[in-house]
Design an enzyme around this catalytic site. Structure first.
Site, PDB file in Angstrom:
ATOM      1  N   GLU A  33      71.666 -32.661  88.016  1.00  0.00           N
ATOM      2  CA  GLU A  33      72.395 -32.312  89.238  1.00  0.00           C
ATOM      3  C   GLU A  33      72.004 -30.925  89.724  1.00  0.00           C
ATOM      4  O   GLU A  33      71.753 -30.709  90.913  1.00  0.00           O
ATOM      5  CB  GLU A  33      73.906 -32.364  88.990  1.00  0.00           C
ATOM      6  CG  GLU A  33      74.716 -31.937  90.214  1.00  0.00           C
ATOM      7  CD  GLU A  33      76.193 -31.709  89.904  1.00  0.00           C
ATOM      8  OE1 GLU A  33      76.779 -30.776  90.470  1.00  0.00           O
ATOM      9  OE2 GLU A  33      76.757 -32.468  89.083  1.00  0.00           O
TER      10      GLU A  33
ATOM     11  N   CYS B 144      84.834 -40.905  86.950  1.00  0.00           N
ATOM     12  CA  CYS B 144      85.281 -40.144  88.112  1.00  0.00           C
ATOM     13  C   CYS B 144      84.877 -40.927  89.363  1.00  0.00           C
ATOM     14  O   CYS B 144      84.189 -41.949  89.281  1.00  0.00           O
ATOM     15  CB  CYS B 144      84.638 -38.746  88.131  1.00  0.00           C
ATOM     16  SG  CYS B 144      82.853 -38.761  88.396  1.00  0.00           S
TER      17      CYS B 144
ATOM     18  N   SER C 158      83.911 -43.639  49.482  1.00  0.00           N
ATOM     19  CA  SER C 158      82.466 -43.415  49.386  1.00  0.00           C
ATOM     20  C   SER C 158      82.003 -42.211  50.190  1.00  0.00           C
ATOM     21  O   SER C 158      80.800 -41.985  50.349  1.00  0.00           O
ATOM     22  CB  SER C 158      81.715 -44.669  49.883  1.00  0.00           C
ATOM     23  OG  SER C 158      82.065 -45.795  49.115  1.00  0.00           O
TER      24      SER C 158
ATOM     25  N   CYS D  21      84.182 -30.478  90.972  1.00  0.00           N
ATOM     26  CA  CYS D  21      84.951 -31.699  91.199  1.00  0.00           C
ATOM     27  C   CYS D  21      86.303 -31.581  90.491  1.00  0.00           C
ATOM     28  O   CYS D  21      86.371 -31.197  89.322  1.00  0.00           O
ATOM     29  CB  CYS D  21      84.173 -32.910  90.666  1.00  0.00           C
ATOM     30  SG  CYS D  21      85.072 -34.455  90.786  1.00  0.00           S
TER      31      CYS D  21
END
Length: 584
Positions: free
Chosen positions: A124, A12, A212, A188
């Site tokens: 934040e 971003c 496997s 945002c």
């Protein structure tokens, strides 16, 4: 095999900015450190460390050099500690996070209860709360929101990466927890766009496994995929909630409303008043069957209840974002005046209503903004409160910028003491503002005429062209002082040229004082006739010899232009009026 890259992916803006700033620090002299990993990506952190940018946990871990604050931000104490240690600080806090921090601080400063929507342990969210003195109440989900007590005033700040769907749901709850709710929508846009892109991509998932791979791992993968599918399905249902934007097709139009199909099991109602601002006289004037529209869901969706849409609300949401961005960038926006009131001017900005206070309508004092009604002009945003539908703007801020630019250009071509042609732009009780080629100066009422005038309007009118002299310029305030009377000789200049000591002239007594009388020798000049120049009688009273309005013949005995003094004497000394009457 087809591989599709989501439309919105990768870094971003805030993360990209932080990484670029860290790379710049790596290329500079000295050691650089990031306070915590610059982003949640070990590969990026590793590359930066190879370049000499090392992550540390505490400021105390840095002896000297550059400290980089990561995009999540930190509290104010970190800045203070870094300054005390003499560290060079590179602040890579995401601008969106920075705004959330300042919004949180403003909520506390205003004495409101602060609610932070986000993850309690996210760095934040911690940084946002630190700017609010750790007084915020952190809410992660609807259940926690329901437990909040009702308060008088509440301010809400949101983690920038918080879920848009969860945000809408929690806000619906908080609206019932306070009569005065102020919401700072700091999510945002990149987060929401990335979530939507993922939903658009994931429709079908195939699972295979190598030879496997044990069954239990395959089952675990399938169960995880199912959980993810349920999550996506739940987010898909979130599309049909109050406040969400939907796209639909108009299927029927009446005068008062239109019906819209938008993927839900019933059609929604779009009332005429919600189509546009101002509302059309009929919905048929704007819409027709088959039209594709975008609108906002206006009410909570409940079984068997009608769903209402609004196109104007969508426009308003977009327009609020428009004015918010204009304020952040300090950019002017276009307004239209619609109603002048004593306090100022009501305006429209796209679909929004705003207000320009009287003091912000012009660079000069004005009594009214009537002249702006019906006109479009630019203004700057002063104050925004979306919750209270409050938008305050300033035309003065734009005009002041233009005025300063014109002033700077015009000042290159003007000089104090020179004469200029000008146009009277505005008349005030104390004088007139005159445009002398792109800039306005004040022609004070005392500088209009040598004679005393009662009203500026008695001499000047708006639009009149006059010649003035630039008397002075104040560089600090950018104020120009003009004079009209300076273009002509003062009455005392004329007196010096026409009156001489020894001349005998006629005058009229205009004022009596204890020490003599003032005699007007023309319309502009008065001289003093001292008592000693009226009579030789001791202890005489002036009123015994002269009357106001009386004409007398006088001789000029002195003239001082600089001190504006004219000395006079009677050509013949007088006897007292009483004595003269007794003699008769």
């Amino acid at each position: 095999m087809e591989i599709i890259l989501a439309e919105n992916h990768g870094f971003c803006y805030g993360v990209k900015r932080a990484v670029e700033m860290a790379n710049e620090a790596a290329n500079s002299d000295g050691k650089s450190y990031t306070l915590g990993p610059i982003i949640h990506n070990p590969q990026v952190v590793g590359r930066l460390e190879d370049k000499g940018v090392s992550p540390v946990q505490e400021v105390s871990d840095i002896a000297e050099g550059t400290m980089i604050i990561r995009s999540h931000g930190v509290g104010p104490a970190i800045y203070e500690e870094a300054e005390e240690k003499g560290l060079h600080v590179v602040d890579a806090t995401c601008p969106h996070v920075k705004k959330a921090q300042q919004d949180a601080k403003s909520v506390i400063d205003e004495g409101m209860t602060l609610v932070i929507l986000g993850e309690k342990n996210h760095p934040e969210v911690k940084s946002i709360n630190l700017w609010a003195n750790n007084e915020g109440i952190i809410i992660e989900d609807e259940e926690s929101a329901q437990k909040l007590q009702v308060v008088e005033k509440m301010g809400v700040v949101v983690q920038t990466t918080f879920s848009q769907f969860k945000f809408n749901s929690i806000i619906d709850i908080l609206e019932k927890k306070s009569k005065n709710l102020k919401v700072f929508k700091t999510i945002c846009n990149a987060t929401q766009e990335r979530q939507n892109s993922a939903v658009d991509l994931v429709q079908t998932v195939g699972v295979t496994a190598g030879a496997s791979t044990p069954d239990w791992i395959i089952k675990e993968v399938i169960e995880t995929m199912k959980d993810f599918a349920e999550l996506l399905a739940a987010e898909g249902q979130e599309e049909f909630k109050k406040g969400n934007v939907v796209e639909g097709t108009v299927v029927q139009v009446e005068d008062e409303r239109a019906y819209v199909s938008f993927g839900y099991k019933t059609e929604a109602i779009l009332n005429r008043t919600e189509i546009s601002y101002p509302a059309p006289e009929s919905a048929k004037d704007v819409l027709k069957n088959g039209d594709e529209i975008k609108a906002v869901i206006m009410n909570h969706i409940k079984e068997d209840n009608p769903i209402y849409l609004s196109m104007t609300r969508l426009a308003k949401d977009e327009d609020w974002q428009y004015v918010i961005e204009a304020q952040e960038k300090d950019e002017a926006i276009v307004c239209k005046g619609i109603d002048a009131i004593p306090a100022g001017l009501v305006v429209t900005v796209k679909s929004l209503r705003g207000f320009i206070p009287l003091s912000q309508g012009d660079v000069h004092f004005v009594k009214s903004l009537d002249n702006l009604v019906g006109t479009e002009f630019e203004a700057k945003v002063l104050e925004i409160d979306e919750k209270k539908n409050r938008l305050v703007l300033s035309r003065r801020a734009v005009l002041e910028v233009e005025r300063q630019a014109k002033l700077a250009e015009a000042l290159k071509n003007i000089n104090v003491g020179e004469n200029y042609k000008g146009i009277v732009r505005k008349i005030m009780p104390y004088g007139a503002f005159v445009d002398i080629g792109g800039i306005e100066g004040l022609l004070h009422i005392s500088d209009i005429s040598w004679q005393k005038i009662k009203k500026v309007e008695d001499v000047l009118s708006v639009g009149q062209e006059i010649e003035v002299k630039l008397q002075s310029f104040d560089a600090e305030s950018n104020k120009l002082s003009l004079s009209l009377k300076a273009l002509s000789k003062s009455p005392w200049d004329v007196a010096e040229e026409t009156l001489h000591v020894g001349d005998v002239i006629k005058g009229k007594v205009v004022r009596l004082v204890a020490y003599g009388a003032f005699v007007a020798v023309n319309d502009d000049i008065q001289g003093l006739l001292h008592i000693s120049q009226i009579t030789k009688q001791r202890n005489a009273k002036v009123e015994d010899y002269l009357n106001r309005g009386q004409e007398v013949e006088v001789k000029i005995i002195s003239l001082n232009k600089d001190e504006k003094k004219l000395g006079l004497a009677l050509t013949e000394l007088m006897e007292s009026k009483e004595t003269a009457e007794d003699a008769e």
